[in-house]
Design an enzyme around this catalytic site. Structure first.
Site, PDB file in Angstrom:
ATOM      1  CB  VAL A  17       1.062 -19.978   3.081  1.00 43.84           C
ATOM      2  CG1 VAL A  17       1.321 -19.243   1.784  1.00 43.84           C
ATOM      3  CG2 VAL A  17      -0.035 -19.292   3.864  1.00 43.84           C
ATOM      4  CD  GLN A  72     -27.199 -21.516 -17.269  1.00 42.20           C
ATOM      5  OE1 GLN A  72     -26.248 -21.088 -17.888  1.00 42.20           O
ATOM      6  NE2 GLN A  72     -28.420 -21.582 -17.751  1.00 42.20           N
ATOM      7  CB  CYS A  98      -1.101 -16.155  10.356  1.00 43.34           C
ATOM      8  SG  CYS A  98      -0.022 -15.629   9.024  1.00 43.34           S
ATOM      9  CG  HIS A 165       2.803 -22.367  16.673  1.00 47.81           C
ATOM     10  ND1 HIS A 165       3.146 -21.502  15.665  1.00 47.81           N
ATOM     11  CD2 HIS A 165       3.959 -22.899  17.111  1.00 47.81           C
ATOM     12  CE1 HIS A 165       4.462 -21.508  15.508  1.00 47.81           C
ATOM     13  NE2 HIS A 165       4.970 -22.342  16.374  1.00 47.81           N
ATOM     14  N   GLY A 197       4.184 -27.150  16.928  1.00 52.06           N
ATOM     15  CA  GLY A 197       5.405 -26.357  17.125  1.00 52.06           C
ATOM     16  C   GLY A 197       6.630 -27.208  17.383  1.00 52.06           C
TER      17      GLY A 197
HETATM   18  C1  FNR Z   1       3.097 -22.067   8.261  1.00 53.68           C
HETATM   19  N1  FNR Z   1       2.199 -21.889   9.326  1.00 53.68           N
HETATM   20  C2  FNR Z   1       0.869 -21.588   9.049  1.00 53.68           C
HETATM   21  N2  FNR Z   1      -0.065 -21.559  10.058  1.00 53.68           N
HETATM   22  C3  FNR Z   1      -1.378 -21.362   9.790  1.00 53.68           C
HETATM   23  O1  FNR Z   1      -2.197 -21.376  10.722  1.00 53.68           O
HETATM   24  N3  FNR Z   1      -1.782 -21.136   8.514  1.00 53.68           N
HETATM   25  C4  FNR Z   1      -0.921 -21.130   7.447  1.00 53.68           C
HETATM   26  O2  FNR Z   1      -1.346 -20.983   6.293  1.00 53.68           O
HETATM   27  C5  FNR Z   1       0.462 -21.326   7.725  1.00 53.68           C
HETATM   28  N4  FNR Z   1       1.398 -21.307   6.711  1.00 53.68           N
HETATM   29  C6  FNR Z   1       2.692 -21.766   6.937  1.00 53.68           C
HETATM   30  C7  FNR Z   1       3.568 -21.948   5.873  1.00 53.68           C
HETATM   31  C8  FNR Z   1       4.824 -22.490   6.080  1.00 53.68           C
HETATM   32  C9  FNR Z   1       5.740 -22.718   4.909  1.00 53.68           C
HETATM   33  C10 FNR Z   1       5.241 -22.816   7.402  1.00 53.68           C
HETATM   34  C11 FNR Z   1       6.612 -23.414   7.657  1.00 53.68           C
HETATM   35  C12 FNR Z   1       4.390 -22.591   8.466  1.00 53.68           C
HETATM   36  C13 FNR Z   1       2.586 -22.262  10.699  1.00 53.68           C
HETATM   37  C14 FNR Z   1       2.497 -23.774  10.905  1.00 53.68           C
HETATM   38  O3  FNR Z   1       1.180 -24.270  10.703  1.00 53.68           O
HETATM   39  C15 FNR Z   1       2.945 -24.170  12.314  1.00 53.68           C
HETATM   40  O4  FNR Z   1       2.136 -23.540  13.260  1.00 53.68           O
HETATM   41  C16 FNR Z   1       4.407 -23.825  12.600  1.00 53.68           C
HETATM   42  O5  FNR Z   1       5.248 -24.084  11.484  1.00 53.68           O
HETATM   43  C17 FNR Z   1       4.934 -24.597  13.805  1.00 53.68           C
HETATM   44  O6  FNR Z   1       4.828 -25.988  13.606  1.00 53.68           O
HETATM   45  P1  FNR Z   1       6.088 -26.911  13.250  1.00 53.68           P
HETATM   46  O7  FNR Z   1       6.682 -26.377  11.971  1.00 53.68           O
HETATM   47  O8  FNR Z   1       7.080 -26.748  14.384  1.00 53.68           O
HETATM   48  O9  FNR Z   1       5.547 -28.290  13.124  1.00 53.68           O
END
Ligand code: FNR
Length: 322
Positions: A17, A72, A98, A165, A197
């Site tokens: 996000v 349109q 999420c 994750h 993760g």
């Molecule tokens: C996320 N994560 C996330 N997951 C998802 O499925 N949809 C989303 O929109 C988001 N948004 C989001 C925003 C931010 C700022 C962070 C830090 C994380 C979770 C992300 O995709 C991931 O699953 C976790 O952060 C774990 O992975 P990493 O950070 O250890 O590589």
């Protein structure tokens, strides 16, 4: 199918996000990411929106008028296409991990994890209804048995891949990732598993990505925070300095007219503990992309790009008038 979209042996930018907007995605691709996920779109209004680059909603429709609305289009190629969702993307993903309230309140996001029937229904409908590959992203469940039973049900819906994750719904990002769960999942299903993760303790640079993949036995790796801090994590030749990366990021933000608040937000994530530095303070007080450019000495680039965009606008306008 495009070999990358088999989701095997690929390095993937995770959905994030606010962070996963166009400049971050393009920059990650430049540095070597194979696939980039967009941020999750939380559709509170249950509408379909086609949004202009300045975030003006150009056309919004909903189910109620579905059989009655006439959209349109003007003839030139910059117009949004009606089937944008499907035609303009490589695949469609469903977020089932999420834990934020805005997702779980409506029974979506991580709330889905306790409702496998609903997961199955959603995925089956999507797989049947769209011509592009469908993937989903989950977190793990408290027991391995339940987790494996869930991923097998997911596999049976016909999804192309599953991103895992390796944390429980209630675990925080600082908790260690459960590589053993991801490994057991990778052994239990035959579709590609994308391990996620690893950012905090395992993946800091490109070489770590392969280590994380091996530790999880997954087909591919998906990276969120490490890429948010420095998208050059995808670069096989090694990390670039965050200063250099911020400059490249800003160029994309200008070229694609990214919203200034979003540009600021993403640059602040890259500055991390340097947000109180002179550059950080300048960034904080900036209101526009032009202000932001000052801190990075990119004023000339800004002017040049604006002039190019203006020329293109005028050319489109002229075509349109004829
Ligand atoms: C996320 N994560 C996330 N997951 C998802 O499925 N949809 C989303 O929109 C988001 N948004 C989001 C925003 C931010 C700022 C962070 C830090 C994380 C979770 C992300 O995709 C991931 O699953 C976790 O952060 C774990 O992975 P990493 O950070 O250890 O590589």
């Amino acid at each position: 199918m495009d070999s990358l979209l088999c989701f095997r042996n690929v390095n993937v930018l995770a959905p994030m996000v606010r962070v996963g907007t166009l400049p971050t995605r393009l920059l990650s691709l430049d540095y070597g990411a194979d696939i980039v996920y967009s941020e999750v779109s939380v559709n509170v209004l249950e509408t379909v929106d086609f949004v202009a680059p300045d975030e003006r909603v150009m056309f919004r429709t909903c189910k109620k008028e579905k059989d009655r609305v006439v959209f349109q289009m003007v003839g030139y190629t910059q117009e949004p296409s009606l089937s944008a969702m499907e035609n303009d993307v490589a695949a469609i993903d469903v977020n089932m991990g999420c834990p934020k309230e805005y997702s779980t309140k409506g029974g979506m996001g991580a709330a889905l994890l306790s409702d496998p029937d609903k997961i199955e229904a959603i995925l089956r409908t999507l797989v049947k209804g769209v011509s592009k590959p469908v993937t989903c992203k989950i977190r793990i469940l408290p027991t391995l048995e339940d987790t494996l039973s869930l991923v097998k049900r997911i596999e049976n819906t016909g999804v192309a891949a599953i991103a895992v994750h390796g944390r429980l719904k209630d675990e925080r990002p600082r908790h260690p990732v459960h590589c053993d769960f991801i490994q057991a999942i990778a052994e239990a299903v035959s579709i590609p598993v994308i391990a996620n993760g690893g950012s905090l303790d395992r993946v800091k640079a490109h070489a770590d990505i392969e280590e994380f993949r091996k530790a999880t036995g997954a087909s591919s790796v998906m990276i969120a925070r490490a890429a948010m801090w420095n998208p050059s994590v995808f670069r096989s030749q090694g990390l670039l300095s965050v200063e250099e990366v911020m400059e490249e990021y800003l160029k994309y933000a200008i070229r694609y007219d990214n919203h200034a608040f979003n540009t600021k937000y993403c640059l602040c994530q890259m500055l991390r503990d340097k947000v109180e530095s002179p550059l950080g303070k300048q960034l904080k007080s900036a209101q526009t992309n032009e202000d932001i450019c000052e801190g990075y000495g990119l004023q000339e680039y800004y002017k040049k790009t604006q002039a190019e965009l203006q020329a293109r606008r005028e050319a489109i306008q002229t075509n349109h008038n004829h």
